[in-house]
Design a protein around this motif. Structure first.
Motif, PDB file in Angstrom:
ATOM      1  N   ALA A  80      37.712 104.621  44.440  1.00  0.00           N
ATOM      2  CA  ALA A  80      38.559 104.207  43.730  1.00  0.00           C
ATOM      3  C   ALA A  80      39.517 105.420  43.274  1.00  0.00           C
ATOM      4  N   ALA A  81      38.917 106.484  43.011  1.00  0.00           N
ATOM      5  CA  ALA A  81      39.652 107.836  42.576  1.00  0.00           C
ATOM      6  C   ALA A  81      40.558 108.263  44.041  1.00  0.00           C
ATOM      7  N   LEU A  82      39.988 108.355  45.203  1.00  0.00           N
ATOM      8  CA  LEU A  82      40.584 108.407  46.369  1.00  0.00           C
ATOM      9  C   LEU A  82      41.915 107.517  46.619  1.00  0.00           C
ATOM     10  N   LEU A  83      41.568 106.459  46.507  1.00  0.00           N
ATOM     11  CA  LEU A  83      42.770 105.320  46.329  1.00  0.00           C
ATOM     12  C   LEU A  83      43.809 105.642  45.424  1.00  0.00           C
ATOM     13  N   ARG A  84      43.551 105.896  44.116  1.00  0.00           N
ATOM     14  CA  ARG A  84      44.398 106.310  43.394  1.00  0.00           C
ATOM     15  C   ARG A  84      45.204 107.661  43.761  1.00  0.00           C
ATOM     16  N   LEU A  85      44.414 108.505  44.157  1.00  0.00           N
ATOM     17  CA  LEU A  85      45.259 110.029  44.471  1.00  0.00           C
ATOM     18  C   LEU A  85      46.206 109.502  45.681  1.00  0.00           C
ATOM     19  N   ALA A  86      45.759 108.954  46.642  1.00  0.00           N
ATOM     20  CA  ALA A  86      46.607 108.792  47.863  1.00  0.00           C
ATOM     21  C   ALA A  86      47.849 107.954  47.574  1.00  0.00           C
ATOM     22  N   LEU A  87      47.580 107.029  46.715  1.00  0.00           N
ATOM     23  CA  LEU A  87      48.893 106.304  46.300  1.00  0.00           C
ATOM     24  C   LEU A  87      49.794 106.896  45.656  1.00  0.00           C
TER      25      LEU A  87
END
Length: 257
Positions: A218-225
């Motif tokens: 979930a943290a990776l997703l937030r960071l990428a978006l």
């Protein structure tokens, strides 16, 4: 132990439904660079995982060689030894390999944006430290299940210049898929039986590991978006770290009064 391995596969299938895949990694409508924009933020975890293999999962002293599962774990830690080098090569391909002073590098790697990867390593180390071998084996099998799922979806992602990453691509997926710990021979012939209490403990470990990786993804997703410009992110992280200094000095001075 085979029942635990089967349960890991159930959890893996559930993990594959995470938004990290549907909204980002498996979303072919996005540019490749966006789908892999989380890459630099996993550096602390990948490098830390290398150390986990060397210093936590690997045990070769005493009676370790008579422990069937520990022998498998030890062999696996050596298979993982070089994967991090592919990741470092990929940073250049992702235009995320900025030259900077070592002090600024430390500010980035230990910055708030990358805390999810640092914390994941610490959580795994803490779980493994007090766990029996069968629970550590369940942990490593779970990590492998997460890994092979991520890199399966990385296959074929082609960057603007036509290149495919090595770590974040087919090369790494094939390496993960060929690991001895995942071979049918291991699963069918070499896994010891667990009693009900041990099985419950191993399954509890599996659930905890997948929960940690759910949060991490979930943290990776937030960071990428949020932002795909790595250099701008680094500059912001460096400045945020420097801005903490006066505040920290004031707090330290106040503590002595």
């Amino acid at each position: 132990m085979q029942k635990v391995v089967d349960y890991i596969e159930e959890r893996r299938k559930s993990y594959e439904n995470h938004d990290f895949f549907s909204r980002l990694l498996a979303n072919e409508s996005l540019p490749a660079e966006k789908r892999l924009a989380w890459g630099p933020s996993v550096v602390p975890f990948i490098m830390g995982y290398s150390d986990l293999n060397k210093y936590v999962f690997r045990k070769e002293e005493g009676g370790a060689q008579s422990d069937q599962l520990q022998v498998l774990l030890n062999a696996h830690t050596y298979e993982e030894d070089f994967h991090w080098q592919w990741m470092l090569t990929d940073l250049e391909k992702l235009e995320a390999d900025k030259v900077m002073p070592l002090s600024d590098t430390a500010r980035v790697l230990w910055g708030a944006d990358f805390k999810h990867s640092r914390r994941l390593c610490l959580e795994l180390a803490a779980l493994a430290a007090a766990a029996p071998t069968y629970a550590v084996f369940a942990m490593v099998e779970s990590i492998e299940a997460v890994s092979i799922t991520i890199f399966r979806h990385c296959q074929g992602i082609t960057l603007r210049d036509g290149r495919e990453c090595e770590f974040f691509g087919t090369k790494h997926y094939l390496a993960e898929a060929s690991h001895g710990i995942k071979s049918p021979e291991v699963e069918e012939e070499r896994l010891p039986s667990l009693d009900a209490t041990q099985r419950t403990e191993a399954i509890r470990m599996v659930d905890r590991v997948f929960s940690l990786f759910d949060d991490w993804s979930a943290a990776l997703l937030r960071l990428a978006l949020e932002n795909g410009d790595h250099n701008r992110r680094y500059e912001r992280m460096i400045q945020e770290s420097k801005d903490l200094l006066p505040e920290a000095e004031t707090a330290a001075a106040a503590a002595f009064h």
